[in-house]
Structures are given as C-alpha cells and as structure tokens.
Design a protein around this motif. Structure first.
Motif: not given
Length: 362
Positions: A201-211
């Motif tokens: 969920h860290t990986s998904k959140t960073v990708a969605q929030s700040s690519p």
C-alpha cells in the motif's frame, strides 16, 4: 482577531523547565508581534498528578483538550510511576483519540553543532512516522500467568487507510518542498504479513499520489546502517510506528542530540488538535539543575505556530535558534557549553527581538 488557544502540559522532570522557556519565547513573540493573539492554559497532568489522584489525567481531559487549537507538551516519566502507565494513560490516548496519525520529525544539521557523521555535508531530511496504529497497540494479552506455559501475544495493527494516510502526508510534504524521493522503512522479508501489507500500500499510494516521486524500500536493519553511513542521501522517510520511533531518535543523535530535536503529532485535517513536543524524555538525572537544553521545546513551539497558519513566526524562531547556535556564546552542557536553561531561552528571545526590530515588526 481570533486567538489561538493552546493547552500546555509541562509534565515531569525537565519538561517543566524547558516549557518555561518555550512560554517565555511565546510571550516575547506576542510583545513583538501585535498580530499574534495566543491564549494558554496550563494543565498539571503528570506523575505528580498520578500520585495524588491515581490517574494521569481526569476522565474529561480529552473533552477539555478538544476545545483547544493545539497542545504544547513537555515530557513525561518519573520513577514513582511505571512507564507504561505514563505513556498509555496520557500520551497514547491523546495521539489516538485526536487521530494524530502523523508524527513529523525534522532531522537537520545546525550551525555550531558538530556531527560526527556529517563529513562536511549538510544533513537535512524529515521522518514521517505512522503514529496511531502499527506496533504500538494495546491489542493482545497474557495467558497462564505464573505457570510454566506462560505466554504473551502482542498484536501489530495495520490498516490500509492508516498506511495510505501517512504515505499521502509524506508525499504531500515532498511535493510542497521540492523533494524527489520517498524512503520507506520495511522488513517484509521476515515480517511477512504486516510489512508486506505496508509495502504493497506504500507503493500504490506513492504511485497514485505522486508518480514523479521515486520510492525506495529499505529493510530496517540496513536503513539504520545507512543513516549512520550516508545520512545526506535521505529526503523524506516514511515508517511504521515502531520503526519510525527508532529512526527518529537515531536521526536526532546524528545531528547533535535529543535536546535539539522537535516533533509534531499531527492531525493534518485539523478536525482535532495536534500536539507538539520535544523528542527527549523527562531526564530525571538532570531535572531541577537548570541545565536542560530548551531548544527542542522551543522548536516544537515553532512547529505549532506553523501548523496554526503562522509559518513566518515558525521561521523566525528557527532562524533565532540557528543564529544563537552559530554565534556559539550561549550553549547548554549537552552541546558543549555551560549556559543554563534560562540563559538559552533568554538568548533566543533576544535574537527574536533583534530580528523583529531589524525587519520593522510583523
């Protein structure tokens, strides 16, 4: 103009001493800046209070605190009261009830403070520690006490929402401050359920929030080594409650010690008051001697003012602290000097006055 209401909890030991200096700085700011309206209320909740009343704070304490804009906290801890009581009956209820899920700690080189790890390069990064769940949970218990098969279970609680919120906060900070990299502390090779969940969920959140942000995940045992070997390489570190706690104190040590390090327990949405406190403890070995370093407490006040919409005053306090340290005349014992707690507070106040007069007031 609406006044900012601050609940003040000095706590135990040197907490009471360094809080006096933070309030001295606050009074100085109010005298120099007519635009700053502050109302403070001091609450005596501490180990002394526990000895007298059998509890760390009254039953309606959280309802009382919720009427304030922010909480300025000192330190807690006393040999008369078990540490788990002082933590779980005062600090934890405040953090959890007010959803202060971000523990924010700046790790920054300061002039006049020699770091054995700087190697002539500036250290400047921040740690976002998940502050409301994770390893610091009261979920668990003991079975078969005082028997050969005695056992205990301590549960780690991680939620998707909790991970997403702390990582979003770290990403937002990175974007606002021109950072390019997020470092995540993990141990998913060995802690295969909770830390794998954290990684996903860290990986998904960073990708969605700040690519555009680069995410690096580093095992915690390697990460503490890298903090020592190359602290200049970090920008924004995000970690679970336990890992963030350990990394934060290590980070403070590499830039000069706990007496210099502030922290903020934030509810970013401002639905509830946030709490600001130095990272050091109550230091009973030096309590009452008037030699504690008040900088961490004063810097925590600066973070409070910034969170309350006065980044100008936050910067003024930090610049005043920096100038006093750079001059090097007034230093407390922990950073190689002989100044008292009050003398350090006075020097910072005088620097604030000088800078305000030079700028023509605010």
């Amino acid at each position: 103009m609406t006044a900012i209401k601050i609940a003040v909890i000095p706590g135990d030991g040197i907490g009471k001493e360094v809080m006096q200096e933070a309030l001295k700085v606050l009074n100085c700011l109010q005298e120099q800046h007519s635009s700053l309206q502050i109302e403070t209320t001091i609450f005596p909740w501490s180990s002394d209070y526990y000895v007298q009343h059998g509890c760390m704070m009254p039953n309606d304490a959280l309802a009382t605190l919720q009427t304030y804009d922010a909480i300025l906290f000192g330190a807690i801890g006393d040999a008369r009261v078990p540490d788990d009581v002082t933590v779980w009956e005062l600090i934890m209820p405040i953090r959890k009830h007010f959803q202060q899920y971000v523990n924010f700690r700046p790790i920054k080189s300061l002039p006049g403070i020699a770091s054995p790890l700087a190697n002539g390069k500036e250290i400047d990064f921040v740690i976002f520690r998940e502050n409301a769940e994770g390893e610091y949970s009261d979920s668990g218990g003991r079975l078969y006490q005082q028997q050969p098969q005695e056992m205990t279970i301590q549960n780690t609680i991680m939620t998707r929402i909790g991970i997403e919120k702390i990582v979003h906060a770290a990403c937002d900070y990175a974007k606002q401050h021109g950072k390019t990299k997020i470092t995540s502390a993990t141990k998913s090779n060995a802690i295969i359920h909770s830390m794998k969940f954290w990684d996903e969920h860290t990986s998904k959140t960073v990708a969605q929030s700040s690519p555009a942000l680069q995410l690096e995940s580093i095992y915690i045992d390697a990460l503490v080594a890298y903090f020592v070997e190359r602290p200049q390489n970090f920008e924004v570190v995000v970690a679970s409650n336990l890992f963030g706690d350990i990394l934060s104190d290590l980070g403070s040590a590499i830039v000069g010690g706990l007496g210099l390090s502030p922290s903020a327990n934030l509810n970013p949405e401002k639905d509830f008051p946030s709490m600001f406190e130095p990272v050091h403890g109550s230091a009973p070995d030096i309590a009452g001697k008037g030699i504690a370093n008040p900088i961490a407490q004063i810097w925590s006040l600066a973070l409070l003012l910034g969170h309350q919409g006065r980044p100008d005053l936050e910067q003024l306090i930090v610049k005043a602290i920096t100038a006093v340290l750079q001059e090097g005349v007034v230093k407390t014992a922990d950073i190689g000097g002989q100044a008292t707690t009050a003398q350090m507070g006075d020097a910072i106040c005088q620097e604030i006055i000088n800078r305000t007069l030079t700028a023509g007031g605010v």
